[in-house]
Design an enzyme around this catalytic site. Structure first.
Site, PDB file in Angstrom:
ATOM      1  CB  SER A 198      -0.379  -4.301   7.751  1.00 28.57           C
ATOM      2  OG  SER A 198      -1.036  -3.098   7.429  1.00 28.57           O
ATOM      3  NE  ARG A 218       3.576  -1.252  12.832  1.00 31.35           N
ATOM      4  CZ  ARG A 218       2.284  -1.091  12.662  1.00 31.35           C
ATOM      5  NH1 ARG A 218       1.783  -0.937  11.469  1.00 31.35           N
ATOM      6  NH2 ARG A 218       1.467  -1.078  13.685  1.00 31.35           N
ATOM      7  N   GLY A 251       0.824  -1.207   0.000  1.00 34.06           N
ATOM      8  CA  GLY A 251       0.000   0.000   0.000  1.00 34.06           C
ATOM      9  C   GLY A 251       0.857   1.256   0.000  1.00 34.06           C
ATOM     10  NE  ARG A 258       7.368  -0.627   5.506  1.00 32.56           N
ATOM     11  CZ  ARG A 258       6.774  -1.055   6.592  1.00 32.56           C
ATOM     12  NH1 ARG A 258       5.825  -1.957   6.492  1.00 32.56           N
ATOM     13  NH2 ARG A 258       7.138  -0.603   7.763  1.00 32.56           N
TER      14      ARG A 258
HETATM   15  N1  HPA Z   1      -8.586  -2.315   9.543  1.00 28.95           N
HETATM   16  C1  HPA Z   1      -8.437  -2.122   8.220  1.00 28.95           C
HETATM   17  N2  HPA Z   1      -7.279  -2.254   7.609  1.00 28.95           N
HETATM   18  C2  HPA Z   1      -6.204  -2.583   8.352  1.00 28.95           C
HETATM   19  C3  HPA Z   1      -6.288  -2.787   9.710  1.00 28.95           C
HETATM   20  C4  HPA Z   1      -7.549  -2.660  10.340  1.00 28.95           C
HETATM   21  O1  HPA Z   1      -7.700  -2.841  11.558  1.00 28.95           O
HETATM   22  N3  HPA Z   1      -5.044  -3.085  10.156  1.00 28.95           N
HETATM   23  C5  HPA Z   1      -4.222  -3.059   9.092  1.00 28.95           C
HETATM   24  N4  HPA Z   1      -4.921  -2.761   7.987  1.00 28.95           N
END
Ligand code: HPA
Length: 234
Positions: free
Chosen positions: A90, A217, A20, A24
């Site tokens: 993530s 991370r 995203g 990164r």
């Molecule tokens: N919600 C939506 N997207 C995410 C989250 C979350 O808690 N954690 C990492 N990406």
């Protein structure tokens, strides 16, 4: 060149990893690719192309959320002929057995809506991962000894969620985690006959409230990049 990607024809590899965060993308290209060079910086959405074990690879930011990812994935597929798209990102854990730092390989991605929702009308399309990529990623994760879960996730339109009742139903139905991009990626891959997978690190947890400290991370992100690359070229 497209509206959102400044790369020349031939500058983008057939295999693209999609974090995203554009920074990164830079970190992963520096850490894992040989001879990585910047191929896009339109709107600060960085993309790099290099090689991994001799295989051409592009690592390109997708931005946050399905509308942003949809723009980049569509242009990468339609204008640059990308064949394999792997999201690396993530997610929030949604089951007790899923721990922070674990990796989730998203077999399916449920959603309330995606940018593609309009074309399906009353039809409930079930976005799913490419089986070959999924299987290869599961093998790579096992070899690396990374604690990994394979199953359904939820692609949300909100990070700051206001529907605890919905989360409860998803947890009850075995959804492993929540992120914001995979359902649209899988839908586009299906539409254009390409391969897609989302490899996700659990960075926070909706049940325990735990969150991965920022200094940890990077290591988890590196594991994901390696799993994605191994899967792409298995
Ligand atoms: N919600 C939506 N997207 C995410 C989250 C979350 O808690 N954690 C990492 N990406």
């Amino acid at each position: 060149m497209t509206i959102h990607i400044g790369a020349k024809e031939g500058d983008i590899a057939e295999t693209v990893l999609l974090p995203g965060d554009p920074y990164r993308a830079k970190w992963a290209a520096d850490a894992f690719l040989d001879n990585a060079r910047l191929v896009n910086e339109v709107r600060g959405m960085l993309g790099f192309t290099g090689t991994w074990r001799g295989n051409p690879v592009t690592i390109h930011g997708s931005g946050m959320g399905m509308p942003s990812l949809s723009i980049y994935a569509t242009e990468l597929i339609r204008d640059y002929g990308v064949q394999t798209l792997i999201r690396i990102g993530s997610c929030g854990g949604m089951q007790d057995g899923v721990k922070v730092r674990d990796v989730i390989l998203a077999m399916t991605a449920s959603s309330l809506s995606t940018p593609s929702r309009g074309i399906f009308k009353e039809f409930q399309f079930a976005p799913c991962a490419d089986y070959g990529l999924l299987r290869a990623a599961a093998d790579a994760a096992k070899t690396k000894g990374v604690s990994t879960h394979v199953g359904g996730i939820y692609s949300s339109d909100t990070f700051y969620d206001e529907r605890p009742d919905l989360n409860e139903q998803m947890m009850r139905h075995g959804i492993l985690g929540v992120e914001m991009e995979a359902a649209e990626l899988y839908t586009l891959a299906a539409r254009y006959g390409r391969r897609a997978l989302a490899v996700l690190t659990v960075s926070d947890h909706l049940i325990t409230g735990e969150a991965l400290p920022s200094d940890q991370r990077e290591k988890s992100f590196g594991d994901m990049v390696e799993i994605a690359l191994e899967a792409a070229f298995a």
